[in-house]
Design a protein around this motif. Structure first.
Motif, PDB file in Angstrom:
ATOM      1  N   GLN A 186     -47.486 -24.808   3.551  1.00 50.42           N
ATOM      2  CA  GLN A 186     -46.317 -24.780   4.330  1.00 50.42           C
ATOM      3  C   GLN A 186     -45.338 -25.572   3.329  1.00 50.42           C
ATOM      4  OE1 GLN A 186     -46.632 -26.805   8.313  1.00 50.42           O
ATOM      5  NE2 GLN A 186     -44.380 -26.754   8.831  1.00 50.42           N
ATOM      6  N   GLU A 187     -44.349 -24.681   2.962  1.00 53.53           N
ATOM      7  CA  GLU A 187     -43.477 -25.376   1.991  1.00 53.53           C
ATOM      8  C   GLU A 187     -42.330 -26.163   2.602  1.00 53.53           C
ATOM      9  OE1 GLU A 187     -43.898 -24.916  -1.249  1.00 53.53           O
ATOM     10  OE2 GLU A 187     -45.332 -23.039  -1.287  1.00 53.53           O
ATOM     11  N   THR A 188     -41.790 -27.046   1.692  1.00 55.37           N
ATOM     12  CA  THR A 188     -40.591 -27.874   1.831  1.00 55.37           C
ATOM     13  C   THR A 188     -39.889 -27.839   0.697  1.00 55.37           C
ATOM     14  OG1 THR A 188     -41.824 -29.895   1.459  1.00 55.37           O
ATOM     15  CG2 THR A 188     -41.512 -29.500   3.752  1.00 55.37           C
ATOM     16  N   SER A 210     -43.183 -19.733   5.985  1.00 55.02           N
ATOM     17  CA  SER A 210     -44.357 -20.677   6.001  1.00 55.02           C
ATOM     18  C   SER A 210     -44.674 -21.319   7.194  1.00 55.02           C
ATOM     19  CB  SER A 210     -44.539 -21.524   4.690  1.00 55.02           C
ATOM     20  OG  SER A 210     -43.414 -22.361   4.489  1.00 55.02           O
ATOM     21  N   SER A 211     -43.512 -21.994   7.419  1.00 53.37           N
ATOM     22  CA  SER A 211     -43.536 -22.802   8.619  1.00 53.37           C
ATOM     23  C   SER A 211     -43.789 -22.037   9.974  1.00 53.37           C
ATOM     24  CB  SER A 211     -41.963 -23.661   8.696  1.00 53.37           C
ATOM     25  OG  SER A 211     -41.859 -24.355   9.970  1.00 53.37           O
ATOM     26  N   THR A 212     -43.342 -20.827   9.847  1.00 55.00           N
ATOM     27  CA  THR A 212     -43.384 -19.983  11.274  1.00 55.00           C
ATOM     28  C   THR A 212     -44.836 -19.539  11.298  1.00 55.00           C
ATOM     29  OG1 THR A 212     -41.028 -18.965  10.966  1.00 55.00           O
ATOM     30  CG2 THR A 212     -42.558 -17.850  12.240  1.00 55.00           C
ATOM     31  N   LEU A 213     -45.311 -19.078  10.281  1.00 55.27           N
ATOM     32  CA  LEU A 213     -46.778 -18.710  10.264  1.00 55.27           C
ATOM     33  C   LEU A 213     -47.495 -19.932  10.649  1.00 55.27           C
ATOM     34  CD1 LEU A 213     -47.111 -16.647   6.825  1.00 55.27           C
ATOM     35  CD2 LEU A 213     -46.986 -15.927   9.158  1.00 55.27           C
ATOM     36  N   GLU A 256     -36.471 -29.840   4.055  1.00 57.88           N
ATOM     37  CA  GLU A 256     -36.587 -28.639   5.013  1.00 57.88           C
ATOM     38  C   GLU A 256     -37.547 -27.847   4.955  1.00 57.88           C
ATOM     39  OE1 GLU A 256     -32.947 -26.854   3.739  1.00 57.88           O
ATOM     40  OE2 GLU A 256     -31.534 -27.820   4.886  1.00 57.88           O
ATOM     41  N   SER A 257     -38.134 -27.212   5.951  1.00 56.95           N
ATOM     42  CA  SER A 257     -39.467 -26.628   5.933  1.00 56.95           C
ATOM     43  C   SER A 257     -39.361 -24.996   5.571  1.00 56.95           C
ATOM     44  CB  SER A 257     -40.034 -26.599   7.325  1.00 56.95           C
ATOM     45  OG  SER A 257     -40.707 -27.680   7.797  1.00 56.95           O
TER      46      SER A 257
END
Length: 393
Positions: free
Chosen positions: A223-225, A235-238, A230-231
């Motif tokens: 999960q990247e930031t 990756s955040s959706t997944l 900010e996400s």
């Protein structure tokens, strides 16, 4: 083929492209998205925001101009980009649009220096280069569709299983909704995943982190930031998707793949860059008795997929940027701190090894420099950069 006159005109623009290349590509994207917002469903918004895409395109345009009389030199880059284009669904009809706005951007930025001769030369050159991409991608589309289990475009997959690999990193086991067998792929390849977020479609490439099989694709996603905290959009959706939810997935693609060799093989990963190398290592140990895997991570909690690697018939070494004395003494890691050239030279006794690098760009640049200084042949150093392509040398 381009005329000698056209070639000379294009080469004469190399100095200005080196100086103003990014201005041109920034203007290009601004103009194109203004008139064709539908293309925002294809391009990576994050790479636009952090300007990696503009920089990468500027370098590509510069390289094309500098090597316009030796197009064979840019064919490897063409193939790498063509794989990405095929995986996200770039179509022949989109190339004229790109060409139109690239020429407009050149004219806008260069102003009076953009003479009719220069503009005509670039129009002709773009047409030739675009056709190279179109022809290359046509073969890739046909191959992806016609292979056993293949398909065109995107196919619906459901999340069969989610596995927590470490804090902020999940593995997703994806199976086709139609329950058909999956195509094989070359270890190291990736798939594109497309999701809807707000008003746009967003596409990201994720390495296949397991060996080829007919039942599932596995991707391992951090999960990247960004620097602002900010996400990451996709990756955040997944990470918030539940088991059973459906994603759109492309057929496997990519040039960064394991190549069979009798020479020693070494894999060096940094962080989440381990993902394509796990798939490669599983293939390498089937046919080579001299395989080494060096995994560099922040600390033990970030040691992704290490248990799988330790079960393979290879020499495994872990490097913790942050390690306790107990971890070092117990053998949990073989190096505390960053990899140094002296340590690497001690562990890699052969300069005849084929070496695969994957990780953050800064990490790979340092390792690439070490390897070259150690006498490793550049052609034996294979690497992949996540996102827009950049060189390490």
């Amino acid at each position: 083929m381009l005329s000698n006159e056209t070639i000379q005109i294009i080469k004469s623009t190399v100095p200005v492209l080196e100086q103003k290349g990014k201005d041109i590509t920034t203007r290009f994207y601004s103009l194109m998205f203004q008139d064709h917002p539908e293309l925002l469903n294809v391009f990576n918004h994050s790479n636009q925001k952090n300007e990696r895409q503009q920089t990468a395109l500027a370098k590509a345009v510069y390289a094309a101009a500098a090597n316009i009389d030796q197009l064979d030199k840019i064919i490897p880059v063409v193939k790498q980009v063509a794989h990405k284009h095929r995986s996200i669904g770039v179509k022949p009809e989109q190339y004229p649009i790109v060409g139109e706005y690239l020429l407009k951007a050149i004219k806008d930025v260069l102003g009076e220096a953009a003479t009719p001769e220069i503009m005509n030369a670039w129009a002709e050159t773009y047409g030739v280069l675009a056709q190279v991409f179109i022809d290359t991608e046509k073969e890739m589309y046909e191959s992806a569709e016609k292979q056993a289990g293949g398909w065109e475009g995107y196919k619906n997959f459901f999340i069969d299983r989610k596995v927590q690999e470490s804090d902020g990193v999940l593995s997703f086991y994806l199976k086709p909704v139609d329950r058909e067998s999956l195509p094989s792929f070359l270890p190291g390849q990736y798939i594109s995943v497309r999701v809807k977020q707000f008003e746009h479609l967003h596409i990201r490439q994720y390495s296949l982190s397991d060996a080829p099989n007919e039942e599932y694709f596995r991707i391992t996603v951090k999960q990247e930031t960004n620097k602002e905290g900010e996400s990451g959009t996709v990756s955040s959706t997944l990470h918030h998707f539940a088991e059973g939810e459906v994603l759109e997935v492309s057929a496997p693609a990519g040039e960064f793949v394991y190549e069979t060799t009798e020479n020693p093989v070494v894999f060096i990963s940094g962080g989440v860059g381990v993902t394509p190398l796990v798939s490669m290592a599983k293939k390498a140990v089937e046919e080579n008795e001299n395989v080494t895997f060096i995994q560099a991570v922040k600390d033990r909690s970030h040691q992704l997929l290490a248990n799988e690697l330790k079960q393979l018939n290879l020499r495994y070494m872990a490097c913790y940027e942050q390690a306790t004395d107990e971890e070092k003494a117990s053998g949990a890691c073989q190096l505390k701190g960053y990899i140094t050239k002296d340590w690497l030279q001690e562990k890699l006794t052969s300069t005849n090894s084929h070496i695969y690098l994957c990780g953050p760009v800064a990490f790979m640049k340092v390792l690439y420099g070490y390897l070259v200084d150690m006498g490793v042949t550049k052609e034996y150093i294979h690497y992949e950069v996540f996102g827009p392509s950049v060189g390490l040398a």
